[in-house]
Every structure is written in C-alpha cells, then in structure tokens.
Design a protein around this motif. Structure first.
Motif, PDB file in Angstrom:
ATOM      1  N   ASP A  71     -30.988  36.217 -22.130  1.00 54.93           N
ATOM      2  CA  ASP A  71     -31.149  36.430 -23.660  1.00 54.93           C
ATOM      3  C   ASP A  71     -29.641  36.247 -24.023  1.00 54.93           C
ATOM      4  O   ASP A  71     -28.647  36.588 -23.382  1.00 54.93           O
ATOM      5  N   ALA A  72     -29.237  35.314 -24.947  1.00 52.93           N
ATOM      6  CA  ALA A  72     -27.936  35.200 -25.597  1.00 52.93           C
ATOM      7  C   ALA A  72     -27.850  35.562 -27.216  1.00 52.93           C
ATOM      8  O   ALA A  72     -27.844  34.429 -27.907  1.00 52.93           O
ATOM      9  N   PRO A  73     -27.587  36.711 -27.280  1.00 50.84           N
ATOM     10  CA  PRO A  73     -27.851  37.277 -28.709  1.00 50.84           C
ATOM     11  C   PRO A  73     -26.746  36.554 -29.656  1.00 50.84           C
ATOM     12  O   PRO A  73     -27.044  36.348 -30.947  1.00 50.84           O
ATOM     13  N   HIS A  74     -25.546  36.379 -29.126  1.00 53.39           N
ATOM     14  CA  HIS A  74     -24.529  35.885 -29.834  1.00 53.39           C
ATOM     15  C   HIS A  74     -24.943  34.403 -30.465  1.00 53.39           C
ATOM     16  O   HIS A  74     -24.755  34.084 -31.568  1.00 53.39           O
ATOM     17  N   TYR A  75     -25.391  33.518 -29.394  1.00 48.75           N
ATOM     18  CA  TYR A  75     -25.934  32.192 -29.822  1.00 48.75           C
ATOM     19  C   TYR A  75     -27.304  32.553 -30.883  1.00 48.75           C
ATOM     20  O   TYR A  75     -27.205  31.937 -31.711  1.00 48.75           O
ATOM     21  N   GLN A  76     -28.021  33.323 -30.552  1.00 50.21           N
ATOM     22  CA  GLN A  76     -29.257  33.347 -31.184  1.00 50.21           C
ATOM     23  C   GLN A  76     -29.063  33.915 -32.764  1.00 50.21           C
ATOM     24  O   GLN A  76     -29.503  33.182 -33.632  1.00 50.21           O
ATOM     25  N   ALA A  81     -29.128  32.325 -38.364  1.00 47.59           N
ATOM     26  CA  ALA A  81     -28.379  32.552 -39.535  1.00 47.59           C
ATOM     27  C   ALA A  81     -28.235  31.127 -40.115  1.00 47.59           C
ATOM     28  O   ALA A  81     -28.374  30.903 -41.497  1.00 47.59           O
ATOM     29  N   ARG A  82     -28.186  30.154 -39.127  1.00 44.63           N
ATOM     30  CA  ARG A  82     -27.930  28.741 -39.679  1.00 44.63           C
ATOM     31  C   ARG A  82     -29.010  27.956 -39.850  1.00 44.63           C
ATOM     32  O   ARG A  82     -29.074  26.861 -40.176  1.00 44.63           O
ATOM     33  N   GLY A  83     -30.336  28.600 -39.294  1.00 42.91           N
ATOM     34  CA  GLY A  83     -31.551  27.860 -39.457  1.00 42.91           C
ATOM     35  C   GLY A  83     -31.738  26.822 -38.501  1.00 42.91           C
ATOM     36  O   GLY A  83     -32.530  25.899 -38.965  1.00 42.91           O
ATOM     37  N   LYS A  84     -31.025  26.866 -37.490  1.00 44.21           N
ATOM     38  CA  LYS A  84     -31.194  25.725 -36.635  1.00 44.21           C
ATOM     39  C   LYS A  84     -32.217  25.937 -35.495  1.00 44.21           C
ATOM     40  O   LYS A  84     -31.941  26.508 -34.489  1.00 44.21           O
ATOM     41  N   THR A  85     -33.430  25.487 -35.994  1.00 47.10           N
ATOM     42  CA  THR A  85     -34.540  25.938 -35.096  1.00 47.10           C
ATOM     43  C   THR A  85     -34.579  25.115 -33.859  1.00 47.10           C
ATOM     44  O   THR A  85     -35.099  25.510 -32.724  1.00 47.10           O
ATOM     45  N   LYS A  86     -34.168  23.836 -33.942  1.00 48.80           N
ATOM     46  CA  LYS A  86     -34.104  22.939 -32.734  1.00 48.80           C
ATOM     47  C   LYS A  86     -33.471  23.572 -31.851  1.00 48.80           C
ATOM     48  O   LYS A  86     -33.771  23.768 -30.404  1.00 48.80           O
ATOM     49  N   GLU A  87     -32.168  23.838 -31.917  1.00 53.31           N
ATOM     50  CA  GLU A  87     -31.149  24.515 -30.841  1.00 53.31           C
ATOM     51  C   GLU A  87     -31.684  25.869 -30.463  1.00 53.31           C
ATOM     52  O   GLU A  87     -31.503  26.193 -29.113  1.00 53.31           O
ATOM     53  N   LEU A  88     -32.325  26.546 -31.445  1.00 54.04           N
ATOM     54  CA  LEU A  88     -32.927  28.000 -30.929  1.00 54.04           C
ATOM     55  C   LEU A  88     -33.778  27.851 -29.764  1.00 54.04           C
ATOM     56  O   LEU A  88     -33.768  28.493 -28.666  1.00 54.04           O
ATOM     57  N   ALA A  89     -34.864  26.767 -30.043  1.00 51.49           N
ATOM     58  CA  ALA A  89     -35.491  26.501 -28.795  1.00 51.49           C
ATOM     59  C   ALA A  89     -35.039  26.273 -27.713  1.00 51.49           C
ATOM     60  O   ALA A  89     -35.372  26.404 -26.375  1.00 51.49           O
ATOM     61  N   LEU A  90     -33.957  25.577 -27.671  1.00 48.37           N
ATOM     62  CA  LEU A  90     -33.119  25.157 -26.392  1.00 48.37           C
ATOM     63  C   LEU A  90     -32.686  26.244 -25.663  1.00 48.37           C
ATOM     64  O   LEU A  90     -32.106  26.287 -24.519  1.00 48.37           O
ATOM     65  N   LEU A  91     -32.487  27.473 -26.182  1.00 44.26           N
ATOM     66  CA  LEU A  91     -32.104  28.648 -25.654  1.00 44.26           C
ATOM     67  C   LEU A  91     -32.867  29.211 -24.444  1.00 44.26           C
ATOM     68  O   LEU A  91     -32.719  29.972 -23.648  1.00 44.26           O
TER      69      LEU A  91
END
Ligand code: G1P
Length: 288
Positions: A71-76, A81-91
């Motif tokens: 998991d990468a909580p700092h990125y998550q 917070a910025r609503g970047k769902t596409k990037e979240l999926a890439l995690l």
C-alpha cells in the motif's frame, strides 16, 4: 491429480550486473518498460494465467520490489483528496483483488535452482509456475496463460522454448529434443549453457517454467552445475524418466530485458503496441 497452477515464483534476488550503471541503486526488475516496471509486467502475466499466490524470492537490498506491491498511503491520501480516480486505480500494481503475496530471501547467489528452492515452503509440494521477469514475451495471450492451458492435460515439467542462433547457446538451457506434438516438444535431455559444439540443439529455454512439486526435493541435493551454481536445468534433467518433461513453443516475440539492447527493443515494441497513433508516428520518424 489437479494440475491447476495458482502459485507463481519470481526469482528476483540477482544483482543485475549486466545492466550497470542503471541497476546500481534500482533493482533491474524495477526498470520500466513503457509505463510499468518489468516485475509488474510479470505479475500481470501471472494474474492473467490465473495465479493468485505471488512468491518473491528477493534480497534485502532490493526492497523497492516489495514496496511496489505494498500500500502507498501517502499517494492514496493525496489522490483521494484530489479526486484522481484514474491514478488511484494505477496504485494497484497489477495484482488481482484476492492476491496473496509471499516474500522470501535468497541469502547467497547460488544459482537459479537455489533461488527456486528458497520458495519451497510456499509451493507446498504442488506444481507451480516460475517467471524470470527480464524475459518479456509480447502476445495478446500471455506466455504463461498459453502454458497453463497446455499443462492441465500433461502435468510434469514444462518450459517455454524458442530457437536461438547457434552461436548463442552458451547463454541458455538447451534441449535435447524428442518427438513433437503440436506446440509441445518432448525433452530427452537438457544442457545448461553449452558452447555451440556441445549443444544438443538450438532450442533454448526462456524464462517461463511450470514445475512439478517433486523438483524441490531434487533441488535440495544442492548439486552444482554450470558456473558452479545450482541450476534448475540440471534438476529438471535429473527428473526426466520420472516426471514427464516437455518444451512449449510459445506464440509471441520474446525480448531479453536483462541487457541494454533487448531492453530498449522491448520498450520500442511495447510503445508501438500500446501507444496512440501520434506516438507511433513520432517513433517511426525517429527510426527513419
Ligand atoms: C537462466 C537459466 C537458463 C535459461 C535462461 C532464460 O539463465 O539458467 O537455463 O535458458 O535463464 O533466460 P540466466 O539468464 O539466469 O543466466
């Protein structure tokens, strides 16, 4: 007996000396092809073949590999917070939702056979897959999925093979081939890294294996082979006659990403396949 493969082993403890200086601080498996590291391509190939248990045989100084699958909580938090769902999926890094991750260490560089033996507790006497992430195969059906589809019917030890130039046999495990049956080639014998004069053929093993559980007992004999190392090729050869053994001529193009030129070629091939038209045009212009 079921021949379903749910466990895959990634031997990733090696030092990557063929790719210095790039691998001085970054494990070679973390070098990206297009947009994801080599190890993620390997994990995605295994997941597409139905694997759910992912065993990493690694080394303490290569912590970046396990970090990539944690998991990468700092990125998550930032992306949420910025609503970047596409990037979240890439995690997610290519692991299926039900993935089990197992980390084990190879404490000395004693060879590929030894690295695989280090996964013995995780494989539990059952057949399992091995992927060497620096061998990439480009095809719509991944190389391992092609192999698991064959393996259900045949069992035993199965290796992906392709013909290599006669002067390159010293880099591979090479087959003494027997009868052919479609994509399958019976294996009568194996030699690890033979000089061309001693090679029984030019049919070479590339980094995809499905191994019978019995291989662990053979590996535990710690017999040294080519280069003074414990070789998986020798352990498979020892089991011929006891465990059925086949080569599998896979569909697709294989790139050796363990050296600079193969890695660059893979980047270009995957960029051409995955990029948009504008990128393809720019790449073609560069080549011209
Ligand atoms: C290993 C195996 C060899 C196989 C090759 C495929 O060699 O020992 O049998 O043909 O992978 O890439 P390595 O490349 O680790 O020297």
């Amino acid at each position: 007996m079921s021949h379903k493969i749910d466990t895959v082993v990634f031997p990733v403890a090696g030092m990557g000396t063929r790719f210095l200086p790039a691998t001085k601080a970054v494990p070679k498996e973390m070098l990206p092809v297009v947009d994801r590291p080599l190890i993620q391509w390997a994990v995605e190939e295994a997941a597409a073949a139905g694997c759910t248990r992912f065993v990493f045989v690694t080394a303490p100084e290569k912590g970046a590999i396990m970090s990539h699958f944690s998991d990468a909580p700092h990125y998550q938090e930032l992306l949420e917070a910025r609503g970047k769902t596409k990037e979240l999926a890439l995690l997610e890094a290519g692991l299926p939702a039900n993935a089990e991750i197992i980390e084990t260490f190879q404490d000395a560089p004693l060879g590929l056979g030894h690295a695989i033996w280090c996964a013995r507790e995780a494989t539990d006497d059952k057949p399992f897959a091995v992927i060497l992430p620096d061998d990439m195969v480009q095809h719509t059906t991944g190389c391992l999925a092609q192999m698991t589809a064959q393996y259900e019917a045949i069992g035993g030890n199965l290796v992906a093979v392709e013909n290599v130039p006669a002067d390159q046999t010293y880099r591979y495990g090479v087959l003494d081939p027997g009868a052919e049956n479609g994509a399958l080639v019976e294996v009568k014998g194996l030699v690890e890294k033979p000089v061309p004069e001693d090679a029984p053929s030019t049919l070479a093993i590339i980094g995809r294996y499905i191994l019978d559980g019995q291989i662990m007992e053979t590996l535990s004999e710690f017999k040294k082979g080519a280069g003074g190392e414990i070789q998986i090729t020798d352990a498979m050869a020892e089991l011929i006659g006891t465990v059925p053994m086949n080569g599998f001529r896979f569909q697709g193009t294989r790139y050796d990403c363990g050296n600079r030129d193969g890695f660059l070629e893979a980047n270009l091939a995957f960029a051409l396949a995955h990029g948009d038209d504008a990128l393809r045009q720019r790449l073609r212009r560069l080549l011209d």
